[in-house]
Design a protein around this motif. Sequence first.
Motif, PDB file in Angstrom:
ATOM      1  N   LEU A   1       0.697  -1.102   0.144  1.00  0.00           N
ATOM      2  CA  LEU A   1      -0.022   0.099   0.133  1.00  0.00           C
ATOM      3  C   LEU A   1       0.888   1.112   0.096  1.00  0.00           C
ATOM      4  O   LEU A   1       0.524   2.305  -0.572  1.00  0.00           O
ATOM      5  CB  LEU A   1      -0.869  -0.035   1.225  1.00  0.00           C
ATOM      6  CG  LEU A   1      -1.892   1.348   1.287  1.00  0.00           C
ATOM      7  CD1 LEU A   1      -2.969   1.062   0.145  1.00  0.00           C
ATOM      8  CD2 LEU A   1      -2.462   1.190   2.741  1.00  0.00           C
TER       9      LEU A   1
ATOM     10  N   LEU B   1     -12.351   5.401   0.719  1.00  0.00           N
ATOM     11  CA  LEU B   1     -10.886   5.524   1.093  1.00  0.00           C
ATOM     12  C   LEU B   1      -9.926   4.802   0.226  1.00  0.00           C
ATOM     13  O   LEU B   1      -8.985   5.173  -0.323  1.00  0.00           O
ATOM     14  CB  LEU B   1     -10.788   5.207   2.161  1.00  0.00           C
ATOM     15  CG  LEU B   1      -9.659   5.568   3.469  1.00  0.00           C
ATOM     16  CD1 LEU B   1      -9.630   7.187   3.564  1.00  0.00           C
ATOM     17  CD2 LEU B   1      -9.480   4.967   4.865  1.00  0.00           C
ATOM     18  N   LYS B   2     -10.440   3.899  -0.374  1.00  0.00           N
ATOM     19  CA  LYS B   2      -9.760   2.945  -1.109  1.00  0.00           C
ATOM     20  C   LYS B   2      -9.573   3.631  -2.631  1.00  0.00           C
ATOM     21  O   LYS B   2      -8.470   3.469  -3.233  1.00  0.00           O
ATOM     22  CB  LYS B   2     -10.351   1.520  -1.499  1.00  0.00           C
ATOM     23  CG  LYS B   2     -10.299   0.564  -0.118  1.00  0.00           C
ATOM     24  CD  LYS B   2     -10.769  -0.646  -0.175  1.00  0.00           C
ATOM     25  CE  LYS B   2     -10.758  -1.530   1.102  1.00  0.00           C
ATOM     26  NZ  LYS B   2     -11.364  -2.817   0.837  1.00  0.00           N
TER      27      LYS B   2
ATOM     28  N   THR C   1     -15.120   3.075   3.176  1.00  0.00           N
ATOM     29  CA  THR C   1     -13.840   2.359   3.005  1.00  0.00           C
ATOM     30  C   THR C   1     -13.589   2.331   1.375  1.00  0.00           C
ATOM     31  O   THR C   1     -12.602   2.435   1.173  1.00  0.00           O
ATOM     32  CB  THR C   1     -14.204   0.825   3.677  1.00  0.00           C
ATOM     33  OG1 THR C   1     -14.447   0.984   4.958  1.00  0.00           O
ATOM     34  CG2 THR C   1     -12.738   0.060   3.317  1.00  0.00           C
TER      35      THR C   1
ATOM     36  N   ILE D   1      -6.310  -1.743   4.373  1.00  0.00           N
ATOM     37  CA  ILE D   1      -7.159  -0.339   4.883  1.00  0.00           C
ATOM     38  C   ILE D   1      -8.314  -0.943   5.536  1.00  0.00           C
ATOM     39  O   ILE D   1      -8.919  -0.632   6.536  1.00  0.00           O
ATOM     40  CB  ILE D   1      -7.768   0.320   3.635  1.00  0.00           C
ATOM     41  CG1 ILE D   1      -6.584   0.921   2.932  1.00  0.00           C
ATOM     42  CG2 ILE D   1      -8.807   1.440   3.829  1.00  0.00           C
ATOM     43  CD1 ILE D   1      -6.933   1.721   1.655  1.00  0.00           C
ATOM     44  N   GLY D   2      -8.537  -2.355   5.180  1.00  0.00           N
ATOM     45  CA  GLY D   2      -9.900  -2.756   5.985  1.00  0.00           C
ATOM     46  C   GLY D   2     -11.133  -2.586   5.068  1.00  0.00           C
ATOM     47  O   GLY D   2     -11.160  -2.322   3.987  1.00  0.00           O
ATOM     48  N   GLY D   3     -12.168  -2.745   5.884  1.00  0.00           N
ATOM     49  CA  GLY D   3     -13.665  -2.502   5.518  1.00  0.00           C
ATOM     50  C   GLY D   3     -14.183  -3.764   4.822  1.00  0.00           C
ATOM     51  O   GLY D   3     -13.738  -4.775   5.121  1.00  0.00           O
TER      52      GLY D   3
ATOM     53  N   ASP E   1      -3.833  -8.359  -1.667  1.00  0.00           N
ATOM     54  CA  ASP E   1      -4.358  -6.977  -2.209  1.00  0.00           C
ATOM     55  C   ASP E   1      -3.882  -5.842  -0.974  1.00  0.00           C
ATOM     56  O   ASP E   1      -4.096  -5.762   0.120  1.00  0.00           O
ATOM     57  CB  ASP E   1      -5.852  -7.185  -2.112  1.00  0.00           C
ATOM     58  CG  ASP E   1      -6.655  -5.904  -2.886  1.00  0.00           C
ATOM     59  OD1 ASP E   1      -5.619  -4.871  -3.210  1.00  0.00           O
ATOM     60  OD2 ASP E   1      -7.792  -6.036  -2.660  1.00  0.00           O
ATOM     61  N   PRO E   2      -3.113  -4.794  -1.696  1.00  0.00           N
ATOM     62  CA  PRO E   2      -2.899  -3.721  -0.733  1.00  0.00           C
ATOM     63  C   PRO E   2      -4.094  -3.051   0.125  1.00  0.00           C
ATOM     64  O   PRO E   2      -4.072  -2.693   1.093  1.00  0.00           O
ATOM     65  CB  PRO E   2      -2.111  -2.890  -1.583  1.00  0.00           C
ATOM     66  CG  PRO E   2      -2.540  -3.011  -2.949  1.00  0.00           C
ATOM     67  CD  PRO E   2      -2.649  -4.553  -2.911  1.00  0.00           C
ATOM     68  N   ALA E   3      -5.245  -3.326  -0.698  1.00  0.00           N
ATOM     69  CA  ALA E   3      -6.562  -2.766  -0.171  1.00  0.00           C
ATOM     70  C   ALA E   3      -6.903  -3.242   1.387  1.00  0.00           C
ATOM     71  O   ALA E   3      -7.291  -2.872   2.155  1.00  0.00           O
ATOM     72  CB  ALA E   3      -7.769  -2.884  -0.845  1.00  0.00           C
TER      73      ALA E   3
ATOM     74  N   VAL F   1      -6.281   2.320  -4.402  1.00  0.00           N
ATOM     75  CA  VAL F   1      -5.874   0.854  -4.253  1.00  0.00           C
ATOM     76  C   VAL F   1      -7.239   0.088  -5.134  1.00  0.00           C
ATOM     77  O   VAL F   1      -7.139  -1.094  -5.580  1.00  0.00           O
ATOM     78  CB  VAL F   1      -5.769   0.312  -2.998  1.00  0.00           C
ATOM     79  CG1 VAL F   1      -4.391   0.681  -2.398  1.00  0.00           C
ATOM     80  CG2 VAL F   1      -6.957   0.705  -2.333  1.00  0.00           C
ATOM     81  N   ILE F   2      -8.253   0.755  -5.384  1.00  0.00           N
ATOM     82  CA  ILE F   2      -9.222   0.325  -6.205  1.00  0.00           C
ATOM     83  C   ILE F   2      -9.616   1.282  -7.393  1.00  0.00           C
ATOM     84  O   ILE F   2      -9.487   2.745  -6.933  1.00  0.00           O
ATOM     85  CB  ILE F   2     -10.458  -0.204  -5.745  1.00  0.00           C
ATOM     86  CG1 ILE F   2     -11.177   1.099  -4.713  1.00  0.00           C
ATOM     87  CG2 ILE F   2     -10.240  -1.333  -4.754  1.00  0.00           C
ATOM     88  CD1 ILE F   2     -12.470   0.624  -4.297  1.00  0.00           C
TER      89      ILE F   2
END
Lengths: 397, 250
Positions: free
Chosen positions: A315, B53-54, B50, A395-397, A390-392, B59-60
């Motif tokens: 990330l 934020l991504k 989220t 971030i979590g979620g 996945d770097p995401a 990242v997306i």
Amino acid sequence: MISLAGRDILHSWSKFVLTGLGLGLLIGATLTMAGVYRGMVDDAEVLLQNSGADLWVVQKDTLGPYAEPSSLPDDLYRGLLGLPGVAQAANVTYLTMQVRKGDTDVRAMVVGFKPGQPGAPGFLTSGRQITRSHFEAVADQMTRFKVGDRIRIRRQDYTVVGITRRMVSSGGDPMVFIPLKDAQEAQFLKDNDAILASRARNAANPAFNRPGVPGLLDAVNASQTSNHSVNAVLVRVAEGHDPVAVAQTIRRWKHLQAYDRKEMEDILIAKLIATAAKQIGMFLAILTLVSAAIVAFIIYTLTLGKIREIAVLKLIGTQNRTIASMILQQALGLGVIGFLVGKIAATLWAPAFPKYVLLLPGDAARGFVAMMVVCALASTVAIRAALKVDPATAIGG
Amino acid sequence: MDQGTGIRIEGLWKRYGEGGAAMDALKGVDMTVAPGEVVGLIGPSGSGKTTLLKCLGAVIEPTRGRMTLGGEVIYDAGWKIKDLRTLRRDRIGFIFQAPYLIPFLSVTDNVALLPMLAGQPNDQARERALELLQAMDVSHRAQAEPSSLSGGEQQRVAIARALANRPPVILADEPTAPLDSERALTVMRILHDMASQYQTAIIVVTHDEKIIPTFKRIYRIRDGQTFEEAGEGRDISNGQEPSKRVDQPA
């Protein structure tokens, strides 16, 4: 740029060292297996070297005297001495058997030889060479016999007068040298019951027991009791003669099989220990696969334990190659630790093996390169897992 | 570094899935964060926080819309910047709910890692890290392992790491969640200080009622849409001087 792999190894050094220790013992076993094979090859070469012969003359159509039984008349050597290029020719017998000392016995190859001729023990570490015609022996130190020991071979007792070293058969059994006549008896002489039975059979045979021919039965019995066979004739070629040409002459004119040094090496290495070598090769392949599986499993587990950190690294912009390099370096580091432990372990335990284990630096170098390749390949599983993160997920979620 | 326009999002959509199973997590989000500003992003679970934020963290990929970070367009109606990793490394700082420090690196190296990844020499990167740690008041733990630090100290190190490459944008995901009130306010004070000192645009995603009053501006997100509202902007300076700006000579 700091070494992420190095820092991780330092941070979890106990995990790496303990894993490396386990892997190292496996690598040690692998190196030892290679050493066992090298030892067998070396035993074979030493056997040929110590025999002091240029040619081995054996019964026709046999691979004797080490790989197959061979029987020759013991006066044949005289005819060989008359051939051009033959400097020395000497009878020898080889017989692998149990040699007893008191209540214990040792598996040994008993060699019958004529002192001063090819086939005699080359050098002694203690004691002296055989000087009497009968009942003296020189033994390899692997037998654990000492000068002055009384040993029993078949029905006769022998006194050990000298100790030699690295005189072993192709199977790794230590050699015991005794005078040729004694060895012929030990190998070919029947036991008392068999002699009695044979004499009774001859006496009952009207062809051998003719009333009008006194002495015939005794002569037949005597001929069956004494033995005039040897296993091989060792030939030393005169200077300036080609052993291959001399061997051809013997084959052509004496109708015997004659092997030169290279042919005998081929017999010992390519034929006699070929199956054992394949067996060891299989073991080496399996141990290599097991090592690869262990490294792959360990590195994969270590990587899975760092998935969150890897996601964070990705990330914040760490390149895939940096992460792959970290995992690869850790796998190689584990391989280096394992190899060092394995090399030390193999060196320490090799002398304790009953058969000669020869650890060659070249094999160690090849083993090291193979280990690095195995580690690199094994790390690909963990690298794939890390690159798929996945770097995401950071971030979590 | 030119901090440009901070963060600007216009009509941002994000759709997950296709056909009948498609679900729009973001439905035309508009948002602006000026350089030096700290805004709160608040919303219930599943509202799209989220996802937003991504998208902001590159990242997306959004489905459509336009995003500008630090004056650079990173997404515009299907076009996107190619090297997202470098973008994240150089232009976005991340602060997570948990600090997620690299456990096998010292505190200094955790902070210095980003500049090193960006190609700075090790000694310069470490010098920068020490300055930031000093500003975060954790320089006395510079050589320690992250696991030996308290939760508050770890979070301050994480903030220092986010600032290491002087990014124009910082995205903070629940940065005060694991902290008590006092430490949470300390972290917020640091973020406000850093925003004003470095002209960094900071978005703080939070549920934390303790820190919501510290925002002057808040974006509430509900069903994939944002609604801007004014915050209390409570003073949390604690009467202390803000931390020394570390990229200026003393």
